[in-house]
Motif scaffolding. Structure first.
Motif, PDB file in Angstrom:
ATOM      1  N   LEU B 160     -22.012 -24.244 -47.883  1.00 47.83           N
ATOM      2  CA  LEU B 160     -22.235 -24.214 -46.546  1.00 47.83           C
ATOM      3  C   LEU B 160     -21.611 -22.871 -46.244  1.00 47.83           C
ATOM      4  O   LEU B 160     -21.919 -22.150 -45.373  1.00 47.83           O
ATOM      5  N   ILE B 161     -20.587 -22.491 -46.883  1.00 50.09           N
ATOM      6  CA  ILE B 161     -19.617 -21.386 -46.576  1.00 50.09           C
ATOM      7  C   ILE B 161     -20.412 -20.212 -47.505  1.00 50.09           C
ATOM      8  O   ILE B 161     -20.384 -20.448 -48.657  1.00 50.09           O
ATOM      9  N   MET B 172     -25.263 -15.656 -37.636  1.00 47.59           N
ATOM     10  CA  MET B 172     -24.163 -16.347 -38.645  1.00 47.59           C
ATOM     11  C   MET B 172     -23.203 -16.566 -37.819  1.00 47.59           C
ATOM     12  O   MET B 172     -22.596 -15.637 -37.024  1.00 47.59           O
ATOM     13  N   PHE B 173     -22.522 -17.677 -37.812  1.00 46.47           N
ATOM     14  CA  PHE B 173     -20.983 -17.921 -37.517  1.00 46.47           C
ATOM     15  C   PHE B 173     -20.202 -17.393 -38.606  1.00 46.47           C
ATOM     16  O   PHE B 173     -20.504 -17.534 -39.729  1.00 46.47           O
ATOM     17  N   LEU B 202     -21.343 -19.193 -42.045  1.00 45.80           N
ATOM     18  CA  LEU B 202     -21.792 -20.370 -42.380  1.00 45.80           C
ATOM     19  C   LEU B 202     -23.340 -20.129 -42.730  1.00 45.80           C
ATOM     20  O   LEU B 202     -23.853 -19.368 -41.928  1.00 45.80           O
ATOM     21  N   GLY B 224     -29.029 -30.937 -46.280  1.00 39.51           N
ATOM     22  CA  GLY B 224     -27.629 -30.656 -45.627  1.00 39.51           C
ATOM     23  C   GLY B 224     -27.671 -30.047 -44.599  1.00 39.51           C
ATOM     24  O   GLY B 224     -28.691 -29.464 -44.104  1.00 39.51           O
ATOM     25  N   PRO B 225     -26.276 -29.751 -43.941  1.00 38.69           N
ATOM     26  CA  PRO B 225     -26.330 -28.978 -42.530  1.00 38.69           C
ATOM     27  C   PRO B 225     -26.547 -27.645 -42.838  1.00 38.69           C
ATOM     28  O   PRO B 225     -26.131 -26.953 -43.898  1.00 38.69           O
ATOM     29  N   PHE B 227     -26.788 -23.578 -40.018  1.00 36.08           N
ATOM     30  CA  PHE B 227     -26.201 -23.369 -38.737  1.00 36.08           C
ATOM     31  C   PHE B 227     -26.839 -21.865 -38.292  1.00 36.08           C
ATOM     32  O   PHE B 227     -27.395 -21.314 -39.164  1.00 36.08           O
ATOM     33  N   ARG B 228     -26.988 -21.969 -37.179  1.00 36.18           N
ATOM     34  CA  ARG B 228     -27.604 -20.580 -36.449  1.00 36.18           C
ATOM     35  C   ARG B 228     -26.732 -20.440 -35.085  1.00 36.18           C
ATOM     36  O   ARG B 228     -26.604 -21.128 -33.970  1.00 36.18           O
ATOM     37  N   ALA B 229     -26.281 -19.206 -35.070  1.00 38.14           N
ATOM     38  CA  ALA B 229     -25.268 -18.928 -34.089  1.00 38.14           C
ATOM     39  C   ALA B 229     -26.153 -17.929 -32.974  1.00 38.14           C
ATOM     40  O   ALA B 229     -25.706 -16.732 -32.622  1.00 38.14           O
ATOM     41  N   GLU B 230     -27.173 -18.676 -32.385  1.00 43.41           N
ATOM     42  CA  GLU B 230     -28.310 -17.885 -31.536  1.00 43.41           C
ATOM     43  C   GLU B 230     -28.134 -18.723 -30.258  1.00 43.41           C
ATOM     44  O   GLU B 230     -27.926 -19.695 -30.076  1.00 43.41           O
ATOM     45  N   SER B 239     -27.216 -25.402 -32.706  1.00 44.65           N
ATOM     46  CA  SER B 239     -26.515 -24.493 -33.550  1.00 44.65           C
ATOM     47  C   SER B 239     -26.153 -25.088 -34.729  1.00 44.65           C
ATOM     48  O   SER B 239     -25.845 -24.233 -35.842  1.00 44.65           O
ATOM     49  N   GLU B 240     -26.260 -26.348 -35.045  1.00 44.13           N
ATOM     50  CA  GLU B 240     -25.852 -26.983 -36.207  1.00 44.13           C
ATOM     51  C   GLU B 240     -26.734 -28.087 -36.226  1.00 44.13           C
ATOM     52  O   GLU B 240     -27.028 -29.036 -35.544  1.00 44.13           O
ATOM     53  N   TRP B 242     -29.763 -30.339 -39.660  1.00 49.13           N
ATOM     54  CA  TRP B 242     -29.746 -30.752 -41.194  1.00 49.13           C
ATOM     55  C   TRP B 242     -31.188 -30.298 -41.487  1.00 49.13           C
ATOM     56  O   TRP B 242     -32.151 -30.231 -40.723  1.00 49.13           O
ATOM     57  N   ARG B 453     -24.271 -29.537 -31.230  1.00 49.72           N
ATOM     58  CA  ARG B 453     -23.612 -28.377 -30.805  1.00 49.72           C
ATOM     59  C   ARG B 453     -24.569 -27.221 -30.308  1.00 49.72           C
ATOM     60  O   ARG B 453     -25.513 -27.239 -31.035  1.00 49.72           O
TER      61      ARG B 453
END
Lengths: 460, 460
Positions: B160-161, B172-173, B202, B224-225, B227-230, B239-240, B242, B453
């Protein structure tokens, strides 16, 4: 017929003299003057397949030059070989190189150290050890889902990004879209400009949200990633790992332990059945007591003992511990080891822990000194599971939060679960990697995570 | 016998006049002078259970006062009621209040707006709608695992990271342990002091790491999860969320589409079978064309058409689109809708997309203008899946990365997959929430994620 090595291993007796086509990689090879062998692997099953080729093939000279690691197409005939080590082999009628692997290919057919293989984590699954580890990891994950699904548990995806920094289970990573080269210039960080309009973090547990779901579905579980920003570089800690957290309404600590015991036994049984090649490999090359230990766990009722009794037994043992066991205090690794490996020789639940060393949400026992918590210790490995009955009494919970400086305002929603139709409930958490380590005998958590994250290490 | 409502629904015919004990919650109630009814729900199955109690019970007056939302214990006798709407009911011999729900309990037996229910996301699963949504979500997740496991795919937990910020799938976050009130004071941020010793983010996809695993296991998948920081506040973006990302070695675009089609049909079939109460509910109260649409998908071969042909067909239709379809350009929602809902009336794969609007890793076709990519569009919902054959030719891939300004040095490990035994391979990604929306008819992604989120929203 296009097929797989797995299919051949499962059906070879019916396939004698059948023509087959296979796609995979050269694990090893041996060339003689007039013929050669290829150890062929296609990733579908643990063992390799022996492919024999002879001088009569058109491109015999080219085949002899095919290098370890290359991808190839093989056409051939299944030949039963009842007198040999492998029950069958493939007599090639055509072998075609698809993708070369030059001489500098890092995964050569020799012993590599695990440290070296961690540096090529994008290739290490091509070795026997990591093939076995990551197939067991996959099957163990499936076993977890099967176990809970068969029992009617609802699989719940709890959030990864959280606004709570007070869950109390450890240090957290911050998640932000602020430009770090620009924050810190004002007196305070202006979180109104951050993505969520406030500081946010990577979760350390899905338990609290799972409790909300248990209050609607009775039995639920999470299975997802969690994070710890702790700078501890041990064999058993990673910064990103997967956790399983069941949560059950109308279930007390006894019921909680029963589910934990049933789950551990189910998963071990499942993996012994689906991964016998892999378990045999671990037992031969990683830990020669593995199978015996796993079978002991399946066949033993797990012991149950209170923390107080455990301390008494440790003291009575007169064993020369480096740290003297003490009532009211946590157990050291040496104490855990003595309980599982010497005193019980089975997995053992330690229950009713001193409240001061446990989390705020655990149910206070009538003695007001201990909480209805349990840790499951397993022989050869220590703590595998931690759980508890949850405090369902609103007033007691709020008092505990105050005592432990948990910010109540951030947890109003969690308190609502007690305000509206609250009930006895319990749950536990199991670190998935700990389970995989236990199932494989592999001792370093970095070797059971595809691309591990640890302090100063976030490659790939 | 302690049992569950689910067990009763499955076995009531054999249980007439049996004594049972149940634990659950009051969904609704009706009190008469001499008797009363409780709509009892225990979370194990969608329908409620009718509990009848009479004046003869000791605590009749107290039972009448039990409020909606309270948790209760019910002892009673199963009574078959073949002439009534429910096939059986429970005649109570004892009802005990366990946890009260005061008058201000937010989930009353009336119509609540979905907006209101989002504000009580920790309680909304106690309504019919969200009971149904989150059970379907759970069963769909299990169906995904079953589908891939039955076919021998290895379940892979990709990280994830990530240290890569150039995967190209979106904003991205950042993940950090630096103190944001202290960064920004020097000219540059000193990432040697950050947890991983460098900037980390992320992940937006597990695909690249899954490719590495496909090169060892042939067929793998992630679930799995991501992420998009849009900052896009739409009904279809979170934003989160799966993702499911299978990746298959020795598999071309045709094979990729076949797996995608088989998977979608398998999951729909599975959910229709395991969640018939829930699907009936959605069909009655959320979307009256739902069942018809799902059954159409199961029973239709999915269409396949190139991007070029799709544009030609759209142009030939003379339909008055707001945006004229153009060769070399992306499809608009109105174009997708016309293709699925008017022209094909089945799911349709659009293949061979213009290279300039697709990602660097997609296989360049011989025309050097298009890539071997596919999007799956489904009637009533648009894009469900995006995938491609991957570029396995090292030189072509590096040229594409240069053209698209992808930093090659960060992807040396990814290029190694082409250097060492590389082969034709393909995969796709499916946003899991999109699938759940499709299965339920629920149109807002916030209503299919337990604790969603989105920009400026990270509650609970």
């Amino acid at each position: 017929m296009e097929t797989t090595v797995k299919y051949l291993y499962e059906n070879y007796q019916q396939l004698n003299q059948q023509k087959v086509t296979l796609y995979g990689w050269v694990r090893n090879k041996r060339s003689q003057k007039n013929f050669g062998f290829i150890n062929f692997h296609d990733g579908t099953v643990f063992p390799t397949l022996q492919v024999v080729y002879e001088e009569s093939l058109d491109n015999f000279k080219d085949i002899q030059k095919i290098r370890v690691g290359s991808s190839i197409e093989v056409l051939g005939i299944v030949v039963l070989t009842p007198d040999m080590k492998q029950p069958f082999e493939i007599k090639a009628t055509k072998i075609q190189l698809l993708g070369d692997a030059p001489e500098n290919y890092p995964i050569q057919p020799k012993r590599h150290t695990r440290e070296f293989l961690r540096e090529v984590a994008h290739l290490r699954m091509r070795t026997n050890l990591f093939q076995a580890v990551f197939r067991v990891r996959s099957e163990a994950a499936i076993a977890i889902h099967k176990f809970f699904n068969e029992r009617g548990f609802v699989y719940t995806h709890t959030p990864l990004i959280t606004g709570n920094d007070g869950e109390g289970a450890g240090s957290m990573f911050q998640v932000t879209t602020l430009d770090l080269s620009k924050t810190g210039k004002e007196k305070t960080v202006d979180y109104s400009k951050d993505f969520f309009g406030k500081p946010t973090y990577l979760t350390v547990t899905g338990q609290l949200e799972a409790e909300a779901y248990a209050m609607a579905f009775k039995n639920v579980y999470t299975f997802g990633p969690t994070f710890r920003a702790e700078k501890s570089n041990t064999q058993r800690h990673a910064s990103e790992f997967w956790m399983i957290e069941p949560e059950m309404a109308f279930c007390d600590l006894e019921g909680d332990m029963q589910v934990a015991e049933d789950m551990v036994k189910y998963v071990i049984n499942y993996v012994l059945n689906t991964c016998h090649f892999e378990i045999d490999f671990f037992n031969a090359y990683v830990d020669q007591s593995l199978k015996e230990r796993l079978e002991l766990v399946i066949n033993s009722p797990f012991a149950r003992i209170t923390h107080e009794e455990a301390i008494n037994k440790l003291l009575a043992s007169k064993h020369p511990f480096e740290n003297t066991p003490k009532h009211g205090q946590d157990l050291n690794t040496e104490h855990e080891k003595y309980l599982t490996d010497v005193l019980f020789q089975t997995p053992v639940f330690i229950t009713n822990w001193p409240k001061d060393i446990k989390a705020f949400y655990m149910k206070l026992n009538d003695d007001e000194k201990t909480v209805a918590a349990m840790d499951l210790l397993v022989p050869g490995s220590g703590e595998l599971i931690g759980g508890s009955q949850r405090e369902e009494r609103l007033d007691v919970l709020m008092k505990r939060m105050e005592e432990m400086h948990v910010p109540i305002e951030a947890f109003e929603w969690y308190l609502d679960l007690r305000r509206y139709g609250g009930t006895v409930h319990s749950g536990f958490g199991m670190g998935f990697e700990r389970l995989v380590m236990y199932l494989t005998g592999v001792e370093n958590i970095r070797d059971v995570i595809p691309f591990p994250r640890t302090p100063n290490n976030c490659e790939f």
